[in-house]
Write an enzyme that holds these catalytic residues in place. Structure first.
Site, PDB file in Angstrom:
ATOM      1  N   GLU A 138      -5.558  -7.622   5.816  1.00 27.97           N
ATOM      2  CA  GLU A 138      -5.605  -6.967   7.220  1.00 27.97           C
ATOM      3  C   GLU A 138      -6.706  -5.810   6.985  1.00 27.97           C
ATOM      4  OE1 GLU A 138      -3.284  -4.006  10.434  1.00 27.97           O
ATOM      5  OE2 GLU A 138      -2.675  -4.028   8.228  1.00 27.97           O
ATOM      6  N   ASP A 145       1.713   6.904  -0.548  1.00 32.68           N
ATOM      7  CA  ASP A 145       0.668   6.025  -0.960  1.00 32.68           C
ATOM      8  C   ASP A 145       0.630   5.535  -2.488  1.00 32.68           C
ATOM      9  OD1 ASP A 145      -1.830   4.698   0.425  1.00 32.68           O
ATOM     10  OD2 ASP A 145      -2.688   5.608  -1.424  1.00 32.68           O
ATOM     11  N   ASP A 204      -0.878  -6.479   4.188  1.00 32.60           N
ATOM     12  CA  ASP A 204      -1.008  -5.637   5.159  1.00 32.60           C
ATOM     13  C   ASP A 204      -1.520  -4.218   4.626  1.00 32.60           C
ATOM     14  OD1 ASP A 204       0.328  -4.460   7.717  1.00 32.60           O
ATOM     15  OD2 ASP A 204       0.779  -2.998   6.272  1.00 32.60           O
ATOM     16  N   ARG A 221       0.116 -12.562   3.440  1.00 34.53           N
ATOM     17  CA  ARG A 221      -0.858 -11.686   4.318  1.00 34.53           C
ATOM     18  C   ARG A 221      -0.757 -10.370   3.684  1.00 34.53           C
ATOM     19  NH1 ARG A 221       0.168  -7.595   7.973  1.00 34.53           N
ATOM     20  NH2 ARG A 221      -1.640  -7.000   9.284  1.00 34.53           N
ATOM     21  N   ASN A 281       0.848  -1.321   0.000  1.00 34.13           N
ATOM     22  CA  ASN A 281      -0.002  -0.142  -0.102  1.00 34.13           C
ATOM     23  C   ASN A 281       0.847   1.175  -0.097  1.00 34.13           C
ATOM     24  OD1 ASN A 281      -2.401   1.613   0.568  1.00 34.13           O
ATOM     25  ND2 ASN A 281      -1.318   2.159   2.369  1.00 34.13           N
ATOM     26  N   HIS A 305      -6.945  -0.167   2.769  1.00 31.78           N
ATOM     27  CA  HIS A 305      -6.441   1.152   2.241  1.00 31.78           C
ATOM     28  C   HIS A 305      -6.022   1.038   0.730  1.00 31.78           C
ATOM     29  CE1 HIS A 305      -6.273   3.089   6.187  1.00 31.78           C
ATOM     30  NE2 HIS A 305      -5.607   1.874   6.527  1.00 31.78           N
ATOM     31  N   ASN A 345      -1.919  -9.544  17.517  1.00 30.88           N
ATOM     32  CA  ASN A 345      -0.689  -9.663  16.872  1.00 30.88           C
ATOM     33  C   ASN A 345      -0.019  -8.419  17.410  1.00 30.88           C
ATOM     34  OD1 ASN A 345      -1.637  -7.279  15.718  1.00 30.88           O
ATOM     35  ND2 ASN A 345      -2.462  -8.036  13.930  1.00 30.88           N
TER      36      ASN A 345
END
Length: 635
Positions: A259, A194, A224, A222, A134, A228, A329
């Site tokens: 996530e 971003d 992250d 996974r 991201n 977003h 976590n």
């Protein structure tokens, strides 16, 4: 604004970078193809439980896969982000990548990563990589791979200003409005540049990165900060990845979890086609339930979560096929969102100090049937920004448990539940029963049974386990011995009716306050015969706060320990009315016992003696039932 010449140069840059990335991926494929281990899905452990070894080095993960994760049945290990990232004096540096073409990270280089993947596969453990796509790193300097970047000018290896969203801040937006939701996916998270993941060039860089890892043998990812990024962008990325890697090297579907916090900023269902979601409702619920926040207790679990075949509950849990669950976590135990094991800052409760509620919550997670479970295992910290320890988790190959690295995945009650969970997959969660509001028990079909006690007093009861008759090892504190004919810790006898008399210990002892048995830890040989004995006693002259117990030389009646003895039930009201109860004892066995008045801290024994003079004695029946009508309590 870019002029005509700049536009031409930018187009050339994109063509060159695309060619270079493709070439790098091809080289990587050639290199790794010769060293990766051939493995099939049948070689792996069951995938129901994975472990996050947070910021462990590749070399140490290879050792742990071989020493522990494989033999204990863990299905996967989630590793920290493997790409080049910011060098920082804090754990968060690995979540600030600089490029996606070099696999030199704080945990090791590409060769060490490949060796680790091979070692884990040989041990039957899948490897899942944490992926951060991201955002890129803020500031500037030299990254873990020696490359340089400058966030102020958006100058990164293989990226330029065209590849980022405009500068804006996520914070302060109205997330219920279209503009606020736009900000969540187009503005800077924590001030980090971003990436425009909806753009073809950026997607190409991410695709190359994932393909390189899959070629090396990585089994899943996974994602992250998934919320977003637009769900459509993630779908496009994985659709492209699957044209090259429709399956993993082992022939399985690529494992993906994302996530996405349930805070209303995005529609979580939009992300289901990509993979499961980290269900943050679970750690939040476990925190409140096991700490007793807001009036919740263990008996609240069916209301909060829902029940087998009817999941959701008052907290709105997503369906289990879409959920990856965890007790904590690295983020939640630093921001107060969960129970804590490694947080020694002193500013929040540590749920392993003076209590075993962290262990107990983890055991519950692995015993129940909702979602796919992940155990968190990292390092102790006294400041929330603390970096990973410089010392290895091992000393001369010996695990240094609870020194710097916590090794939660090795804690006995938690680790032994991994095979319980694998054995009970698909088995209904039934026979839910309670003692008080913080004492619950349930079965997993005809395979497993568990009782949990989140109180400071023992819970003694005759439970219907739904298991076949026999003697089972309590895996919370032991296992079958090498011969398979006995247990290294406690044991439970289940009679032919599926019942067992069990004393679940109080919280605060050396092991977690739970009893867990399953068919994979059943003692071999002839099924032990049992005798259901009903004890009755009167005229105990009890006072308010006292209960009456039978305690003696058998495990079911406490092994002479009042806190673990068998609690009787009062038959009416008053100081001298009878007390009675039925407990299952081994058949044809010499039994010695006494009655004791117990208020949770002080014992008032018959004959004023703990054991010895005044013991009551009998031989239990060969099978069936037996009655002990013992008249009056001996003052």
């Amino acid at each position: 604004m870019i002029g005509t010449t700049s536009t031409v140069l930018a187009a050339a840059r994109i063509r060159w970078q695309s060619w270079f990335s493709a070439a790098m991926m091809a080289i990587s494929m050639l290199l790794t193809a010769s060293v990766s281990v051939s493995i099939t899905a049948a070689t792996f452990n069951a995938r129901d439980t994975s472990v996050q070894l947070f910021e462990w080095s590749w070399n140490d993960i290879a050792t742990e896969c071989t020493q522990w994760l494989g033999p204990q049945g863990y299905g996967g290990v989630q590793i920290s982000p493997p790409g080049a990232s910011k060098n920082a004096n804090g754990w968060w540096g690995v979540y600030q990548p600089v490029n996606y073409t070099n696999l030199t990270s704080r945990m090791g280089n590409a060769a060490q990563l490949q060796t680790m993947i091979n070692a884990c596969h040989t041990a039957g453990v899948r490897v899942y990589a944490d992926i951060v796509v991201n955002q890129l790193a803020d500031g500037g300097g030299t990254a873990t791979d020696g490359s340089v970047w400058n966030a102020a000018t958006l100058a990164y290896p293989f990226f330029s200003a065209n590849d980022f969203h405009p500068l804006c801040d996520i914070q302060g937006a109205d997330y219920n409005s279209p503009a606020g939701q736009y900000n969540v996916q187009h503005c800077r998270l924590g001030g980090l540049p971003d990436l425009a993941t909806e753009n073809a060039y950026v997607q190409g860089q991410v695709v190359n990165y994932l393909n390189t890892l899959l070629t090396m043998g990585v089994d899943g990812f996974r994602i992250d900060a998934a919320k977003h990024m637009q769900a459509s962008a993630l779908q496009a990325i994985f659709n492209t990845v699957k044209t090259t890697h429709p399956k993993t090297n082992a022939g399985e579907n690529i494992w993906v979890t994302q996530e996405i916090i349930n805070d209303g900023e995005v529609n979580r269902a939009d992300y289901f086609p990509v993979g499961t979601l980290n269900e943050f409702q679970f750690p939040s619920a476990m925190r409140d339930i096991f700490r007793g926040n807001n009036g919740l207790s263990l008996s609240s679990i069916p209301t909060v979560m829902g029940t087998w075949g009817n999941w959701g509950g008052t907290w709105g849990f997503i369906q289990p096929q879409n959920a990856t669950i965890f007790i904590n976590n690295w983020d939640t135990e630093r921001n107060g969102g969960s129970l804590n094991a490694s947080n020694y800052t002193g500013s929040v409760p540590n749920d392993t100090q003076g209590t075993k509620r962290y262990d107990l919550a983890s055991i519950f997670m692995l015993a129940q049937g909702y979602g796919e479970a992940q155990v968190q295992s990292g390092f102790r910290f006294t400041n929330t920004n603390d970096d990973r320890p410089t010392a290895s988790p091992y000393n001369n190959g010996v695990a240094q448990i609870n020194v710097n690295w916590d090794f939660i995945h090795r804690w006995q009650g938690i680790s032994n539940m991994v095979k319980f969970r694998a054995a009970s997959v698909g088995q209904a969660q039934t026979n839910w029963s309670t003692g008080n509001s913080n004492q619950v028990a349930f079965s997993r079909g005809t395979v497993g049974f568990i009782a949990l006690n989140n109180t400071n007093g023992a819970w003694t009861n005759t439970f219907f386990t739904n298991l076949p008759a026999g003697t089972y090892c309590n895996i919370i504190n032991g296992n079958l011995n090498a011969a398979g004919n006995g247990c290294t810790g406690g044991s439970v006898v289940v009679n032919t009716s599926g019942n067992a008399s069990i004393a679940v210990p109080a919280d605060g002892g050396s092991s977690a306050p739970a009893v867990a048995i399953y068919t994979g830890q059943k003692v071999s040989g002839v099924v032990a015969a049992s005798c259901a004995v009903t004890f009755t006693i009167a005229n105990a002259n009890t006072v308010v706060g006292q209960n009456l117990y039978v305690v003696g030389n058998q495990a079911a009646i406490g092994n002479w320990t009042p806190a673990s003895s068998f609690k009787l039930t009062i038959q009416g009201s008053g100081a001298n009315v009878p007390w009675t109860g039925t407990v299952t004892l081994p058949a044809s066995t010499a039994v010695q016992y006494k009655y004791v008045k117990w208020n949770g801290s002080t014992a008032a024994w018959e004959s004023n003696q703990a054991t010895g003079s005044g013991n009551r004695e009998f031989t239990s029946c060969a099978s069936g039932t037996q009655t002990r009508s013992d008249g009056n309590f001996k003052p």
